[in-house]
Design an enzyme around this catalytic site. Structure first.
Site, PDB file in Angstrom:
ATOM      1  N   LYS A 194     -14.065   0.875  -9.907  1.00  0.00           N
ATOM      2  CA  LYS A 194     -13.028   2.098 -10.421  1.00  0.00           C
ATOM      3  C   LYS A 194     -11.874   1.500 -10.460  1.00  0.00           C
ATOM      4  O   LYS A 194     -10.988   1.582  -9.526  1.00  0.00           O
ATOM      5  CB  LYS A 194     -13.003   3.446  -9.491  1.00  0.00           C
ATOM      6  CG  LYS A 194     -12.581   4.495 -10.236  1.00  0.00           C
ATOM      7  CD  LYS A 194     -11.915   5.497  -9.627  1.00  0.00           C
ATOM      8  CE  LYS A 194     -10.866   5.481  -9.133  1.00  0.00           C
ATOM      9  NZ  LYS A 194      -9.493   5.350 -10.173  1.00  0.00           N
ATOM     10  N   GLY A 246      -5.672  -0.197  -1.973  1.00  0.00           N
ATOM     11  CA  GLY A 246      -4.446   0.862  -2.375  1.00  0.00           C
ATOM     12  C   GLY A 246      -3.730   1.111  -1.399  1.00  0.00           C
ATOM     13  O   GLY A 246      -3.534   0.362  -0.279  1.00  0.00           O
ATOM     14  N   SER A 247      -3.301   2.695  -1.145  1.00  0.00           N
ATOM     15  CA  SER A 247      -2.417   2.939  -0.235  1.00  0.00           C
ATOM     16  C   SER A 247      -2.964   3.198   1.164  1.00  0.00           C
ATOM     17  O   SER A 247      -4.270   3.483   1.122  1.00  0.00           O
ATOM     18  CB  SER A 247      -1.522   4.405  -0.837  1.00  0.00           C
ATOM     19  OG  SER A 247      -2.612   5.148  -0.914  1.00  0.00           O
ATOM     20  N   THR A 248      -2.153   2.957   2.113  1.00  0.00           N
ATOM     21  CA  THR A 248      -2.709   3.080   3.612  1.00  0.00           C
ATOM     22  C   THR A 248      -3.071   4.559   3.708  1.00  0.00           C
ATOM     23  O   THR A 248      -4.248   4.886   4.093  1.00  0.00           O
ATOM     24  CB  THR A 248      -1.438   2.880   4.429  1.00  0.00           C
ATOM     25  OG1 THR A 248      -1.064   1.466   4.480  1.00  0.00           O
ATOM     26  CG2 THR A 248      -1.675   3.202   5.966  1.00  0.00           C
ATOM     27  N   GLU A 249      -2.427   5.607   3.148  1.00  0.00           N
ATOM     28  CA  GLU A 249      -2.719   7.142   3.234  1.00  0.00           C
ATOM     29  C   GLU A 249      -4.197   7.252   2.619  1.00  0.00           C
ATOM     30  O   GLU A 249      -5.026   7.770   3.303  1.00  0.00           O
ATOM     31  CB  GLU A 249      -1.777   7.616   2.047  1.00  0.00           C
ATOM     32  CG  GLU A 249      -1.732   9.018   2.160  1.00  0.00           C
ATOM     33  CD  GLU A 249      -1.093   9.812   1.027  1.00  0.00           C
ATOM     34  OE1 GLU A 249      -0.175   8.949   0.389  1.00  0.00           O
ATOM     35  OE2 GLU A 249      -0.938  10.983   0.825  1.00  0.00           O
ATOM     36  N   GLY A 251      -6.408   4.790   2.257  1.00  0.00           N
ATOM     37  CA  GLY A 251      -7.106   4.007   3.079  1.00  0.00           C
ATOM     38  C   GLY A 251      -7.940   4.808   4.558  1.00  0.00           C
ATOM     39  O   GLY A 251      -8.973   4.753   4.737  1.00  0.00           O
ATOM     40  N   GLU A 268      -7.837  -3.235   1.966  1.00  0.00           N
ATOM     41  CA  GLU A 268      -6.532  -3.888   1.553  1.00  0.00           C
ATOM     42  C   GLU A 268      -5.606  -2.834   1.265  1.00  0.00           C
ATOM     43  O   GLU A 268      -5.510  -2.369   0.323  1.00  0.00           O
ATOM     44  CB  GLU A 268      -6.837  -4.761   0.522  1.00  0.00           C
ATOM     45  CG  GLU A 268      -7.861  -5.666   0.619  1.00  0.00           C
ATOM     46  CD  GLU A 268      -7.346  -7.059   1.471  1.00  0.00           C
ATOM     47  OE1 GLU A 268      -6.396  -7.114   1.706  1.00  0.00           O
ATOM     48  OE2 GLU A 268      -8.396  -7.912   1.551  1.00  0.00           O
ATOM     49  N   CYS A 302       1.716  -5.701  -2.997  1.00  0.00           N
ATOM     50  CA  CYS A 302       1.645  -5.173  -1.528  1.00  0.00           C
ATOM     51  C   CYS A 302       2.198  -6.075  -0.446  1.00  0.00           C
ATOM     52  O   CYS A 302       2.694  -5.624   0.540  1.00  0.00           O
ATOM     53  CB  CYS A 302       0.128  -4.812  -1.298  1.00  0.00           C
ATOM     54  SG  CYS A 302      -0.787  -6.436  -1.736  1.00  0.00           S
ATOM     55  N   GLU A 399       7.084   1.787   2.802  1.00  0.00           N
ATOM     56  CA  GLU A 399       6.612   0.704   1.536  1.00  0.00           C
ATOM     57  C   GLU A 399       7.450   1.429   0.374  1.00  0.00           C
ATOM     58  O   GLU A 399       6.942   2.633   0.174  1.00  0.00           O
ATOM     59  CB  GLU A 399       5.331   0.623   1.538  1.00  0.00           C
ATOM     60  CG  GLU A 399       4.971  -0.359   0.259  1.00  0.00           C
ATOM     61  CD  GLU A 399       3.390  -0.608   0.128  1.00  0.00           C
ATOM     62  OE1 GLU A 399       2.665   0.604   0.112  1.00  0.00           O
ATOM     63  OE2 GLU A 399       2.971  -1.541  -0.019  1.00  0.00           O
TER      64      GLU A 399
HETATM   65  P1  NAD Z   1      -3.606   4.766  -4.334  1.00  0.00           P
HETATM   66  O1  NAD Z   1      -4.277   4.425  -2.900  1.00  0.00           O
HETATM   67  O2  NAD Z   1      -2.997   6.158  -4.616  1.00  0.00           O
HETATM   68  O3  NAD Z   1      -4.714   4.540  -5.436  1.00  0.00           O
HETATM   69  C1  NAD Z   1      -5.674   3.352  -5.375  1.00  0.00           C
HETATM   70  C2  NAD Z   1      -6.946   3.587  -5.754  1.00  0.00           C
HETATM   71  O4  NAD Z   1      -7.626   4.652  -5.118  1.00  0.00           O
HETATM   72  C3  NAD Z   1      -6.918   4.083  -7.417  1.00  0.00           C
HETATM   73  O5  NAD Z   1      -7.715   3.438  -7.957  1.00  0.00           O
HETATM   74  C4  NAD Z   1      -7.112   5.773  -6.877  1.00  0.00           C
HETATM   75  O6  NAD Z   1      -7.584   6.423  -8.325  1.00  0.00           O
HETATM   76  C5  NAD Z   1      -7.987   5.561  -5.741  1.00  0.00           C
HETATM   77  N1  NAD Z   1      -7.864   6.738  -5.013  1.00  0.00           N
HETATM   78  C6  NAD Z   1      -6.847   7.734  -4.983  1.00  0.00           C
HETATM   79  N2  NAD Z   1      -7.206   8.626  -4.055  1.00  0.00           N
HETATM   80  C7  NAD Z   1      -8.773   8.183  -3.528  1.00  0.00           C
HETATM   81  C8  NAD Z   1      -9.682   8.930  -2.924  1.00  0.00           C
HETATM   82  N3  NAD Z   1      -9.257   9.956  -1.939  1.00  0.00           N
HETATM   83  N4  NAD Z   1     -10.620   8.319  -2.563  1.00  0.00           N
HETATM   84  C9  NAD Z   1     -11.106   7.189  -3.056  1.00  0.00           C
HETATM   85  N5  NAD Z   1     -10.403   6.581  -4.218  1.00  0.00           N
HETATM   86  C10 NAD Z   1      -9.037   7.156  -4.331  1.00  0.00           C
HETATM   87  O7  NAD Z   1      -2.628   3.518  -4.333  1.00  0.00           O
HETATM   88  P2  NAD Z   1      -1.709   3.100  -5.613  1.00  0.00           P
HETATM   89  O8  NAD Z   1      -0.581   3.752  -5.753  1.00  0.00           O
HETATM   90  O9  NAD Z   1      -2.830   3.105  -6.787  1.00  0.00           O
HETATM   91  O10 NAD Z   1      -1.514   1.320  -5.268  1.00  0.00           O
HETATM   92  C11 NAD Z   1      -0.427   1.078  -4.318  1.00  0.00           C
HETATM   93  C12 NAD Z   1      -0.919   0.704  -2.951  1.00  0.00           C
HETATM   94  O11 NAD Z   1      -1.873  -0.281  -3.095  1.00  0.00           O
HETATM   95  C13 NAD Z   1       0.323   0.239  -2.246  1.00  0.00           C
HETATM   96  O12 NAD Z   1       0.300   0.785  -1.097  1.00  0.00           O
HETATM   97  C14 NAD Z   1      -0.081  -1.362  -2.206  1.00  0.00           C
HETATM   98  O13 NAD Z   1       0.483  -1.731  -1.243  1.00  0.00           O
HETATM   99  C15 NAD Z   1      -1.363  -1.150  -2.262  1.00  0.00           C
HETATM  100  N6  NAD Z   1      -1.971  -2.515  -2.318  1.00  0.00           N
HETATM  101  C16 NAD Z   1      -2.707  -3.217  -1.337  1.00  0.00           C
HETATM  102  C17 NAD Z   1      -3.123  -4.437  -1.702  1.00  0.00           C
HETATM  103  C18 NAD Z   1      -3.793  -5.459  -0.681  1.00  0.00           C
HETATM  104  O14 NAD Z   1      -4.304  -6.490  -0.792  1.00  0.00           O
HETATM  105  N7  NAD Z   1      -3.428  -5.097   0.643  1.00  0.00           N
HETATM  106  C19 NAD Z   1      -3.120  -5.049  -3.028  1.00  0.00           C
HETATM  107  C20 NAD Z   1      -2.373  -4.303  -3.863  1.00  0.00           C
HETATM  108  C21 NAD Z   1      -1.742  -2.837  -3.668  1.00  0.00           C
END
Ligand code: NAD
Length: 492
Positions: A194, A246-249, A251, A268, A302, A399
């Site tokens: 996704k 994605g975000s820590t929140e 995650g 990640e 990130c 962040e």
């Molecule tokens: P996000 O967590 O809002 O979204 C990431 C993905 O998760 C999107 O596809 C989103 O649609 C999906 N998502 C949102 N809520 C969800 C839920 N409840 N259940 C399952 N999936 C859900 O993050 P973002 O704003 O898209 O990305 C930015 C974040 O990603 C930053 O915090 C960044 O540091 C992190 N990031 C980390 C790495 C790494 O390798 N550590 C790499 C790239 C980005």
């Protein structure tokens, strides 16, 4: 005034004529369905949403929003493909598909790069020179492992897990898809991917490559949608593994909901990396590393070096050089090959950056931004440097995920270390010094998964990537990146 003169009237002594990459190579469809069972299908949900160009705010296409029933179908399709043949296919056969995908990405690199820039706002120079080559390299690299898994884990017999649910963010859309799909397929798993809701188009274009590579239908499924779709996917009982970036929140939400299910999980997440410059570092190179560390991809990285720790004795010259360098950064049209800093990915991200920068000002830090004209439409943010930053400031702790650098100073290596580790995150760090022993001393004490020495933001598929603490767990890339997709005989 000619274009050439206009382009040269910024602080840069070098005039640049506009050099816009043509978008003709990309042919956009009006609507994109869900890629399930090897073809694009209409969503059962009947719902669609637009994806826009953040540089112009113009809609590019409509994309399906997968509902619960669509997620069921995608998972079913991945399960069927796994059971029918993918899990039993010899590694050398799986490798052939991965090689084909890698080669097709190279062949169509320009098209993918332009689409990535259109949909996400990153400079074409970066999509062309970083995202695309690395995405292809990732498929090449894991193609090489597919028939050597028996050697990779000596004395253990690996087997695939089954269906992987893979959820990715918007900052490196195609590259993150490659990081997820390549190891999953190499190890004999099937996948439901996704992409993020603001950047779905390159993952959808990738489905053409998968079809052209004759990948058996169902081995990879791509479903689009926002958080709700992601949530249906990661909580689906038919999956065996979740890989989330994605975000820590988010995650944390996923970790909580998967607790006790026995499903495998890698996360990640975010970061707040320290880029540490010692007084003996080559300062001009270090300044390039600082710029690359925080302004690459608008700071939507990130592992961005968002906290600069500079030794007090050289803080003056480093800041002076940094500010001079900032004057030469070109902010604007991401399709222009001269652009260094493109568009902020979305209105929501721009609001978040603006809010945190205001918090920096309110909490008493000193803000510096170069004078540069920004386009009237689209989402933009000037490269920003904060000095007089305290450890407790929000801009030093949270962040920002934007082109914003928080500068702090230190006197001794011990102090640098304590300050660098004073964060809930632990994804990456940078160390700039001429002394090899100091690099090793710092690297063994920094609580970060990736540490660069005298460079920054370098990526290689052979090198594992991942975090400590709130930056998540599990590694992607390298030999380490295979393990999260495998079970071992006798070990469950
Ligand atoms: P996000 O967590 O809002 O979204 C990431 C993905 O998760 C999107 O596809 C989103 O649609 C999906 N998502 C949102 N809520 C969800 C839920 N409840 N259940 C399952 N999936 C859900 O993050 P973002 O704003 O898209 O990305 C930015 C974040 O990603 C930053 O915090 C960044 O540091 C992190 N990031 C980390 C790495 C790494 O390798 N550590 C790499 C790239 C980005």
């Amino acid at each position: 005034m000619s274009d050439l003169e206009r382009a040269g009237d910024a602080a840069s002594p070098f005039p640049y004529a506009p050099s816009r990459e043509s978008t003709e190579i990309v042919s956009l469809q009006e609507r994109y369905g869900l890629f399930i069972g090897g073809e694009l299908v209409e969503p059962k949900s009947g719902a669609w949403f637009p994806t826009i160009s953040p540089a112009t705010e113009e809609p590019l296409a409509e994309v399906a929003e997968a509902g619960e029933e669509d997620v069921d179908l995608a998972v079913e399709s991945a399960r069927g493909a796994w059971e029918r043949h993918w899990r039993d296919l010899p590694g050398r056969e799986r490798a052939k598909y991965l090689y084909r995908i890698a080669r097709a990405l190279q062949e169509r690199a320009r098209e993918f790069a332009v689409l990535e820039t259109l949909d996400g706002g990153k400079p074409i120079r970066e999509s062309r020179d970083v995202d695309l080559p690395l995405a292809a390299a990732h498929f090449f690299y894991y193609a090489g492992w597919a028939d050597k898994l028996g050697y990779a884990f000596a004395g253990r017999t690996p087997r695939p897990l089954g269906v992987a649910a893979q959820v990715i963010p918007w900052n490196f859309p195609l590259l993150m898809a490659a990081w997820k799909l390549a190891p999953a397929l190499a190890t004999g798993n099937t996948a439901v991917l996704k992409p993020a809701e603001t950047t779905p188009l390159t993952a959808l274009l990738l489905t053409e490559v998968l079809q052209d590579a004759d990948l058996p239908p169902g081995v990879v499924n791509v479903i689009t949608g926002a958080g709700e779709t992601g949530s249906h996917l990661v909580n689906h009982p038919g999956i065996d593994k979740v890989a989330f970036t994605g975000s820590t929140e988010v995650g944390k939400i996923i970790q909580r909901s998967l607790a006790g299910t026995g499903r495998r999980l890698t996360l990640e997440l975010g970061g707040k990396a320290a880029n540490i410059v010692f007084e003996d570092a080559p300062l001009d190179q270090a300044v390039e590393g600082i710029v690359n560390g925080i302004y690459f991809n608008q700071g939507h990285v990130c592992c961005a070096g968002s906290r600069l720790l500079v030794q007090e004795s050289v803080a003056g010259p480093v800041l002076e050089k940094l500010k001079d360098r900032l004057e030469t950064l070109r902010v604007g049209d991401p399709l222009d090959k001269n652009t260094d800093v493109g568009a902020i990915n979305s209105r929501a991200q721009l609001d978040k950056i603006t809010e945190l920068v205001q918090a920096g000002v309110d909490e008493g830090a000193e803000m510096y931004q170069p004078a540069c004209d920004l386009p009237e439409r689209g989402y933009w943010f000037r490269p920003t440097v904060f000095t007089s930053v305290a450890q407790s400031h929000r801009i030093a702790q949270e962040e920002i995920f934007g082109p914003v650098l928080a500068v702090m100073t230190f006197r001794t290596p011990e102090e640098a270390l304590v300050k660098a580790n004073n964060t809930p995150y632990g994804l990456s760090a940078g160390v700039w010094t001429e002394k090899g022993s100091r690099i090793l001393w710092m690297a063994s004490r920094l609580r970060a998964g990736v540490i660069w020495a005298n460079t920054y933001n370098r990526f290689d598929p052979a090198s594992p990537f991942g975090g400590y603490k709130e930056s998540g767990f599990g590694r992607e890339g390298g030999l380490h990146g295979l393990e999260p997709y495998l079970a071992f005989e006798g070990a469950g």
